[in-house]
Design a protein around this motif. Structure first.
Motif, mmCIF file in Angstrom:
data_model
loop_
_atom_site.group_PDB
_atom_site.id
_atom_site.type_symbol
_atom_site.label_atom_id
_atom_site.label_comp_id
_atom_site.label_asym_id
_atom_site.label_seq_id
_atom_site.Cartn_x
_atom_site.Cartn_y
_atom_site.Cartn_z
ATOM 1 N N ARG A 162 -1.618 9.556 7.386
ATOM 2 C CA ARG A 162 -0.434 10.204 8.228
ATOM 3 C C ARG A 162 -0.423 9.619 9.800
ATOM 4 N NH1 ARG A 162 2.154 16.218 7.332
ATOM 5 N NH2 ARG A 162 4.437 15.615 7.941
ATOM 6 N N ALA A 163 0.612 9.139 10.283
ATOM 7 C CA ALA A 163 0.539 9.216 11.669
ATOM 8 C C ALA A 163 0.625 10.400 12.295
ATOM 9 C CB ALA A 163 2.572 8.232 11.533
ATOM 10 N N ALA A 164 0.597 10.456 13.345
ATOM 11 C CA ALA A 164 0.202 11.776 14.487
ATOM 12 C C ALA A 164 0.866 11.509 16.218
ATOM 13 C CB ALA A 164 -1.313 11.621 14.283
ATOM 14 N N ILE A 165 0.532 12.350 17.079
ATOM 15 C CA ILE A 165 1.362 12.062 17.736
ATOM 16 C C ILE A 165 0.381 12.996 18.669
ATOM 17 C CG2 ILE A 165 4.012 12.154 17.698
ATOM 18 C CD1 ILE A 165 4.162 14.858 17.962
ATOM 19 N N HIS A 166 -0.897 13.828 18.334
ATOM 20 C CA HIS A 166 -1.431 14.012 19.154
ATOM 21 C C HIS A 166 -3.090 14.166 18.640
ATOM 22 C CE1 HIS A 166 -3.828 17.272 22.092
ATOM 23 N NE2 HIS A 166 -3.027 16.874 22.681
ATOM 24 N N PRO A 167 -3.434 13.767 19.459
ATOM 25 C CA PRO A 167 -4.858 13.507 18.560
ATOM 26 C C PRO A 167 -6.086 14.340 18.649
ATOM 27 C CG PRO A 167 -5.203 12.335 21.053
ATOM 28 C CD PRO A 167 -4.170 13.248 20.860
ATOM 29 N N ARG A 168 -5.175 16.095 18.846
ATOM 30 C CA ARG A 168 -5.779 17.081 17.844
ATOM 31 C C ARG A 168 -5.528 16.963 16.467
ATOM 32 N NH1 ARG A 168 -2.141 19.397 20.905
ATOM 33 N NH2 ARG A 168 -3.757 20.787 22.112
ATOM 34 N N GLN A 169 -4.223 16.302 15.785
ATOM 35 C CA GLN A 169 -3.988 16.334 14.519
ATOM 36 C C GLN A 169 -4.693 15.622 13.520
ATOM 37 O OE1 GLN A 169 0.198 14.575 15.572
ATOM 38 N NE2 GLN A 169 1.200 17.256 14.705
ATOM 39 N N LEU A 170 -5.341 14.444 14.022
ATOM 40 C CA LEU A 170 -5.877 13.396 13.649
ATOM 41 C C LEU A 170 -7.281 14.781 12.759
ATOM 42 C CD1 LEU A 170 -6.884 10.759 16.182
ATOM 43 C CD2 LEU A 170 -5.428 11.068 14.824
ATOM 44 N N PRO A 171 -8.520 15.162 12.345
ATOM 45 C CA PRO A 171 -9.436 16.121 11.808
ATOM 46 C C PRO A 171 -8.602 16.150 10.293
ATOM 47 C CG PRO A 171 -10.297 15.868 14.497
ATOM 48 C CD PRO A 171 -8.719 15.587 14.576
ATOM 49 N N VAL A 172 -7.743 17.364 11.138
ATOM 50 C CA VAL A 172 -6.620 17.528 10.069
ATOM 51 C C VAL A 172 -5.777 16.726 8.760
ATOM 52 C CG1 VAL A 172 -4.994 19.711 9.255
ATOM 53 C CG2 VAL A 172 -6.037 19.744 11.100
ATOM 54 N N ILE A 173 -5.670 15.663 9.330
ATOM 55 C CA ILE A 173 -4.811 14.721 8.496
ATOM 56 C C ILE A 173 -6.085 13.755 7.436
ATOM 57 C CG2 ILE A 173 -3.742 12.287 8.816
ATOM 58 C CD1 ILE A 173 -2.055 13.612 11.078
ATOM 59 N N GLU A 174 -7.405 13.198 8.234
ATOM 60 C CA GLU A 174 -8.372 12.932 7.637
ATOM 61 C C GLU A 174 -9.018 13.914 6.715
ATOM 62 O OE1 GLU A 174 -11.487 9.920 7.404
ATOM 63 O OE2 GLU A 174 -9.785 10.182 8.863
ATOM 64 N N LEU A 175 -9.090 14.670 7.217
ATOM 65 C CA LEU A 175 -9.378 15.484 6.518
ATOM 66 C C LEU A 175 -8.782 16.186 4.310
ATOM 67 C CD1 LEU A 175 -11.687 18.204 5.023
ATOM 68 C CD2 LEU A 175 -10.684 19.748 6.035
ATOM 69 N N ALA A 176 -7.582 16.448 5.207
ATOM 70 C CA ALA A 176 -6.685 16.087 4.245
ATOM 71 C C ALA A 176 -6.568 15.433 3.280
ATOM 72 C CB ALA A 176 -4.902 16.600 4.529
ATOM 73 N N TYR A 177 -6.757 13.889 3.461
ATOM 74 C CA TYR A 177 -6.154 12.710 2.681
ATOM 75 C C TYR A 177 -7.730 12.156 2.858
ATOM 76 C CZ TYR A 177 -1.329 12.276 2.918
ATOM 77 O OH TYR A 177 -0.235 12.120 2.743
ATOM 78 N N PRO B 98 0.877 -0.954 -0.614
ATOM 79 C CA PRO B 98 0.283 -0.060 0.067
ATOM 80 C C PRO B 98 1.221 1.405 -0.272
ATOM 81 C CG PRO B 98 -0.715 -1.293 1.811
ATOM 82 C CD PRO B 98 0.432 -2.259 1.131
ATOM 83 N N PRO B 99 0.084 2.784 -0.128
ATOM 84 C CA PRO B 99 0.794 3.692 -0.653
ATOM 85 C C PRO B 99 1.804 3.863 0.979
ATOM 86 C CG PRO B 99 -0.672 4.213 -1.715
ATOM 87 C CD PRO B 99 -0.832 2.368 -0.752
ATOM 88 N N PRO B 100 2.904 4.583 1.690
ATOM 89 C CA PRO B 100 3.121 4.515 2.662
ATOM 90 C C PRO B 100 2.510 5.413 2.867
ATOM 91 C CG PRO B 100 4.901 5.044 0.963
ATOM 92 C CD PRO B 100 4.020 4.607 0.571
ATOM 93 N N ALA B 101 2.270 5.635 4.819
ATOM 94 C CA ALA B 101 1.717 6.703 5.914
ATOM 95 C C ALA B 101 2.574 8.054 5.818
ATOM 96 C CB ALA B 101 0.702 6.209 7.049
ATOM 97 N N GLN B 102 2.880 8.989 5.581
ATOM 98 C CA GLN B 102 2.692 9.944 5.935
ATOM 99 C C GLN B 102 4.128 10.126 7.278
ATOM 100 O OE1 GLN B 102 1.290 13.930 4.455
ATOM 101 N NE2 GLN B 102 3.516 14.327 5.107
ATOM 102 N N SER B 103 5.571 10.809 7.590
ATOM 103 C CA SER B 103 6.013 10.596 9.030
ATOM 104 C C SER B 103 5.304 11.500 10.134
ATOM 105 C CB SER B 103 7.936 11.219 9.025
ATOM 106 O OG SER B 103 7.787 10.618 10.102
#
Length: 281
Positions: A215-230, A184-189
Motif C-alpha cells: 500500500r501507498a502511505a502518506i505518513h511514516p506512522r502508517q508503514l508498520p501497519v501496512i507491513e504487518l497487514a501484508y 504484479p498485484p497492484p498496491a492499494q491507494s
C-alpha cells in the motif's frame, strides 16, 4: 531496511517534491519505495522548484528506490518533468497520474526512452471512470509499464462515490487487469486519515482479500501497519513450506494429509509467500 532486488514492495511512502527535507526523511523511513510527488502535493507556483529539487536528489542513487509522480500528462508541467527526470541515475520509476488511454503510456514510454537511452519503468495511476474502464488496455499498452494502481481520491470524485463499498468493483477491476497483463498485484491507494491506524489495518485486510499487495502511505506512522497487514503470518509461512516440501517430493498434483490440494497454482503462491517472508532478512 528496504526490500531486496526482485522482491515486490509492500510499503510505498509519498513525499512532496517541493520539501527536500521531507523527502530526505522518507528515504530513511524504512519504506520499500519512496514516491516523490510533483503533482497534487505541490502548488502551481512551486512546480519548478519541486522539479529542480527532485532532479538534484536523483542525480545520485538514493538508498532506496525512488519513483516520481509527474504532473498530469495534459498539464503545462508534464513535458518539463519528463525532460528533467527521465535520464537521472537515481530514478527507479515514473508514476503517471490520471492515465485514461494506452496512448498515454506509449507516448511517455517513447519520450522517456529517448531522454534516458534506456527503458524507464512506468506505473499508471487510474483515477477516472474512463481509466478504470480501459484498465486492461492500459496495463498491456507497452513493455515499459511495470504496474497499475488506483488513485482513489480522484476516482471517488469522478464517480460520486460516498461509501467505500462503491469502489469494490474498480478495485477488483484493477487487480484482474494487472494479472491479465502479467503485471504484479497492484498496491492499494492511500488511506487518508494518518491517525486512524485501526481503520488503516482493517482497510489493508480488506485490500488483501481483494488481491492487492502492499500500500501507498502518506505518513511514516502508517508503514508498520501496512507491513504487518501484508506480510505473511507464521501459519501462512508454515503452510507454504509444507507445500514446497511436498512438491519437491512429488511435482504432480496431490493432496496433503490435512486435505489441502496442491497443484501448480498453489505451489506458485507458496513461492510468493516465502519470498515475502524473506524480504527483510
Amino acid at each position: 531496511m528496504s526490500a531486496g532486488p526482485g522482491i515486490l514492495p509492500l510499503t510505498l511512502l509519498y513525499a512532496p517534491g517541493d520539501r527536500p527535507e521531507v523527502v530526505g526523511k522518507a528515504l530513511l523511513s524504512g519504506a520499500d519505495v519512496v514516491l516523490v510527488d510533483l503533482e497534487d502535493a505541490v502548488a502551481p507556483d512551486r512546480k519548478g522548484f519541486a522539479r529542480a529539487a527532485t532532479a538534484e536528489r536523483l542525480s545520485e542513487r538514493p538508498p532506496v528506490p525512488v519513483h516520481v509522480r509527474v504532473n498530469a500528462l495534459d498539464s503545462p508541467w508534464a513535458e518539463a518533468d519528463l525532460a528533467a527526470l527521465s535520464a537521472l541515475p537515481g530514478l527507479s520509476g515514473l508514476r503517471l497520474p490520471k492515465v485514461t488511454s494506452p496512448s498515454d503510456v506509449v507516448r511517455v514510454a517513447e519520450r522517456a526512452t529517448a531522454e534516458a537511452g534506456r527503458t524507464v519503468p512506468l506505473y499508471a495511476l487510474l483515477e477516472t471512470a474512463l481509466g478504470v474502464e480501459r484498465a486492461f488496455a492500459i496495463a498491456s499498452a507497452h513493455p515499459a509499464l511495470r504496474g497499475i494502481a488506483l488513485g482513489e481520491a480522484d476516482l471517488r470524485a469522478d464517480l460520486g462515490v460516498r461509501q467505500d463499498a462503491g469502489l469494490d468493483w474498480p478495485r477488483a477491476r484493477v487487480v484482474v487487469a494487472a494479472r491479465a497483463a502479467a503485471l504484479p498485484p497492484p498496491a492499494q491507494s492511500i488511506y487518508p486519515d494518518t491517525r486512524d491506524l485501526e481503520g488503516l489495518a482493517a482497510s489493508c485486510a480488506r485490500g488483501r482479500t481483494l488481491g492487492f499487495l502492499g500500500r501507498a502511505a502518506i505518513h511514516p506512522r502508517q508503514l508498520p501497519v501496512i507491513e504487518l497487514a501484508y506480510a505473511p503470518t507464521t501459519e501462512e509461512i508454515s503452510q507454504a513450506e509444507e507445500v514446497l516440501k511436498a512438491a519437491a517430493r512429488d511435482p504432480g498434483a496431490q493432496a496433503l494429509p490435512d486435505g489441502r490440494f496442491i497443484d501448480t497454482a498453489v505451489v506458485r503462491e507458496a513461492y510468493t509467500t516465502l519470498s515475502l517472508a524473506r524480504r527483510r532478512r
